[in-house]
Design a protein around this motif. Structure first.
Motif, short mmCIF file in Angstrom:
data_model
loop_
_atom_site.label_atom_id
_atom_site.label_comp_id
_atom_site.label_asym_id
_atom_site.label_seq_id
_atom_site.Cartn_x
_atom_site.Cartn_y
_atom_site.Cartn_z
N ALA A 50 0.74 -0.86 -0.16
CA ALA A 50 0.41 0.30 0.00
C ALA A 50 0.57 1.01 -0.11
N LEU A 51 1.11 2.06 -1.37
CA LEU A 51 1.58 3.17 -1.02
C LEU A 51 0.84 4.56 -0.49
N THR A 52 0.88 4.06 0.69
CA THR A 52 0.62 4.87 1.92
C THR A 52 1.53 5.88 2.18
N ASP A 53 1.24 6.26 3.33
CA ASP A 53 2.32 7.80 3.85
C ASP A 53 2.53 7.00 5.24
N PRO A 54 2.92 5.83 6.03
CA PRO A 54 4.17 6.06 5.75
C PRO A 54 3.32 4.28 4.58
N PRO A 55 3.99 4.06 3.85
CA PRO A 55 4.16 2.85 3.12
C PRO A 55 3.60 1.37 4.17
N GLU A 56 2.94 0.42 3.67
CA GLU A 56 2.60 -0.92 4.72
C GLU A 56 2.72 -2.08 3.81
N LEU A 57 3.75 -2.79 3.95
CA LEU A 57 2.95 -4.63 3.71
C LEU A 57 2.11 -4.92 4.19
N GLN A 58 1.35 -5.51 3.45
CA GLN A 58 -0.07 -7.03 3.65
C GLN A 58 -0.22 -7.64 2.86
N ASP A 59 -1.00 -8.25 3.19
CA ASP A 59 -1.26 -10.04 3.36
C ASP A 59 0.30 -10.21 2.30
N LEU A 60 1.03 -11.11 2.95
CA LEU A 60 2.02 -11.26 2.53
C LEU A 60 1.59 -12.44 2.44
N GLU A 61 1.28 -13.68 1.68
CA GLU A 61 1.55 -15.17 1.45
C GLU A 61 1.57 -15.72 0.91
N VAL A 62 2.16 -16.89 1.25
CA VAL A 62 3.21 -18.04 0.39
C VAL A 62 2.31 -19.47 -0.05
N GLU A 80 10.57 -3.55 -0.52
CA GLU A 80 11.55 -2.33 0.42
C GLU A 80 12.32 -1.70 -0.53
N ASN A 81 12.61 -2.67 -1.34
CA ASN A 81 13.06 -1.74 -2.98
C ASN A 81 12.10 -0.66 -3.27
N GLU A 82 11.01 -1.48 -3.41
CA GLU A 82 9.93 -0.17 -4.37
C GLU A 82 9.69 0.82 -3.41
N ALA A 83 9.93 0.61 -2.26
CA ALA A 83 8.97 1.80 -1.70
C ALA A 83 10.09 2.99 -0.73
N ARG A 84 11.45 2.62 -1.19
CA ARG A 84 12.37 3.30 -1.32
C ARG A 84 12.88 3.83 -2.29
N THR A 85 12.58 3.21 -3.77
CA THR A 85 12.75 4.08 -5.02
C THR A 85 11.51 5.22 -5.19
N ARG A 86 10.30 5.27 -4.41
CA ARG A 86 9.48 6.22 -4.08
C ARG A 86 9.96 6.83 -2.89
N GLY A 87 10.83 7.11 -2.63
CA GLY A 87 11.53 7.90 -1.91
C GLY A 87 11.20 7.74 -0.36
N PHE A 88 10.21 6.64 0.27
CA PHE A 88 9.96 6.36 1.50
C PHE A 88 10.95 6.21 2.35
N ASP A 89 11.17 6.36 3.79
CA ASP A 89 12.78 6.37 4.41
C ASP A 89 11.89 5.22 5.22
N ARG A 90 10.36 4.31 5.78
CA ARG A 90 10.30 3.29 5.92
C ARG A 90 9.01 2.44 5.84
N LEU A 91 9.34 1.55 6.14
CA LEU A 91 7.74 0.01 5.41
C LEU A 91 7.54 -0.21 6.95
N ARG A 92 6.15 -0.02 6.73
CA ARG A 92 5.21 -0.35 8.41
C ARG A 92 4.25 -1.83 8.31
N LEU A 93 4.20 -2.59 8.36
CA LEU A 93 3.08 -3.60 8.96
C LEU A 93 2.97 -3.57 9.72
N GLY A 94 1.49 -5.13 9.88
CA GLY A 94 0.65 -5.03 10.70
C GLY A 94 0.36 -6.24 10.66
N VAL A 95 1.05 -7.11 12.56
CA VAL A 95 1.18 -8.83 12.62
C VAL A 95 1.07 -9.07 14.13
#
Ligand code: COA
Length: 150
Positions: A50-62, A80-95
């Protein structure tokens, strides 16, 4: 069984083959993109960024039969690389407090508490796949994607 061969953002022409084996629960969320790990034409796992601010990693499923081969770690690193490329300095998630496997994965990838109170979720949540009843406590974790400015 081989590991991840390629990770790329989901293309609309690939939705049917991914949905056949994985949830894509946030497909219509509209604020980001799905990243899919492939081995040839076979989807192994996905994550929603999710490209929110901060961006969030969601629905990780293998997929069950492809776990413990580094697929989730590779998807997380790609996000993380996608978020970094867009200028974000952190990636958030809920677990979930009860999801020991995911917590182990995220800790291994360098995530830790974002310093916020856990979020209590109770009630009906609407997903692409239909409504689900949830009664959970979510920990908010994050990872800094670049060093602080000197
Ligand atoms: C959690 C999940 C995404 C992990 O996927 P995965 O591809 O098997 O994870 P990886 O192979 O990349 O694991 C990397 C590291 O994370 C940790 N880890 C992953 N799964 C683990 C488990 N079941 N128990 C303990 N540690 C685990 C390990 O340190 C692992 O490294 P190792 O295999 O060298 O020991 C997968 O189990 C899954 O899809 N679970 C159901 C959905 C879910 O809970 N998603 C997370 C929502 S927050």
């Amino acid at each position: 069984m081989c590991g991840v061969r390629e990770i790329r953002p989901l293309d609309s022409t690939e939705i049917d083959s991914v949905v056949a084996v994985l949830g894509l629960a946030r497909l219509h969320q509209g604020d980001g993109m799905y990243l899919v790990a492939w081995h040839g034409r076979e989807p192994l796992g996905h994550a929603h960024l999710a490209l929110t601010d901060p961006p969030e990693l969601q629905d990780l499923e293998v997929r069950l039969e492809h776990r413990r081969r580094g697929v989730a770690r590779a998807l997380t690193a790609y996000a993380e690389n996608e978020a970094r490329t867009r200028g974000f300095d952190r990636l958030r998630l809920g677990v979930s407090v009860d999801n020991a496997a995911a917590q182990a994965l995220y800790r291994r990838c360098g995530y830790g508490s974002a310093g916020e109170a856990p979020i209590r979720i109770q009630g009906t949540v609407q997903l692409r796949t239909g409504p689900i009843e949830v009664d959970d406590t979510i920990l908010v974790w994050e990872k800094r994607l670049r060093d602080s400015a000197p």
